[in-house]
Design an enzyme around this catalytic site. Structure first.
Site: not given
Length: 181
Positions: A109-110
Site C-alpha cells: 500500500c503506502h
C-alpha cells in the site's frame, strides 16, 4: 532454525488488515513474527484509512530490536503510518541495514514511500497504492501495477503490493521468499 520476520509500524494510522493478516499468516506457518512500533504504546489501526479499527500492543519498539536477528522486514501501509515512518530516522536505518545486508523487504500500500526517505528506491521495480505512482517514479522507482512486484535489483529483494485486496498474494510472496532463503 526458525525464520523471523520484523513488522514495523507507527503508533497510529496503520491499515488493520495489512498489519494483522501478514502477522497471523506468518505465525500460522511457524515463522516468528515480531511487531515493533515507535513507542511501547497501543498501535491504532484503521480500516480503509477512515474508520478506526482495533488497537494492538506491539511486541517491541524500534530501539529494542536488533535487525541482525531477522530474516525479512515487513512494512504495512496506511497513509498516516507510512507518512510517519518515512521521516523516522530509526526506520530509515532499519531499511538501510536490511538492504545493505542483502535481506528482503516487503511493503504494501503506502509503505513504499519509506524507501524514498531511506534512499533505497532508485532502480527498484515497485508497486503500491495508486496515488504513490508519481512519487515513486520521480524518486527513481520503476512502477508496475500488479498484485505483487518482485525485484532483485541492487543485491536485495523487494516485495511490494498495492492494497489490502492483494494480501493473499503478498503473504504468499513473503512465505516463498523466506522458504527460499
Amino acid at each position: 532454525m526458525a525464520k523471523k520476520a520484523l513488522i514495523i509500524t507507527s503508533n497510529a494510522g496503520v491499515e488493520h488488515d495489512e498489519l494483522i493478516k501478514p502477522l497471523e499468516f506468518l505465525k500460522s506457518k511457524g515463522i516468528e513474527a515480531i511487531h515493533a512500533a515507535e513507542k511501547n504504546e497501543e498501535v491504532q489501526t484503521m480500516k480503509g484509512d477512515k474508520e478506526p479499527g482495533p488497537a494492538y500492543t506491539p511486541d517491541s519498539t524500534f530501539e529494542k530490536v536488533d535487525p541482525t536477528d531477522y530474516d525479512i522486514l515487513i512494512v504495512p501501509g496506511g497513509t498516516v503510518n507510512a507518512d510517519t515512518l518515512r521521516i523516522n530516522e530509526q526506520v530509515q536505518q532499519l531499511i538501510q541495514h536490511f538492504t545493505d545486508n542483502g535481506k528482503p523487504i516487503a511493503m504494501i500500500c503506502h509503505a513504499p514511500w519509506t524507501l524514498i526517505n531511506a534512499g533505497r528506491i532508485e532502480g527498484k521495480t515497485v508497486t503500491g497504492y495508486q496515488s504513490l505512482e508519481l512519487d515513486l517514479k520521480n524518486a527513481g522507482g520503476l512502477w508496475k501495477d500488479e498484485a505483487v512486484a518482485y525485484c532483485k535489483a541492487h543485491g536485495w529483494i523487494l516485495i511490494t503490493s498495492r492494497n489490502p485486496g492483494d494480501l493473499p498474494e503478498f503473504n504468499e510472496a513473503i512465505l516463498k521468499e523466506l522458504e527460499a532463503a
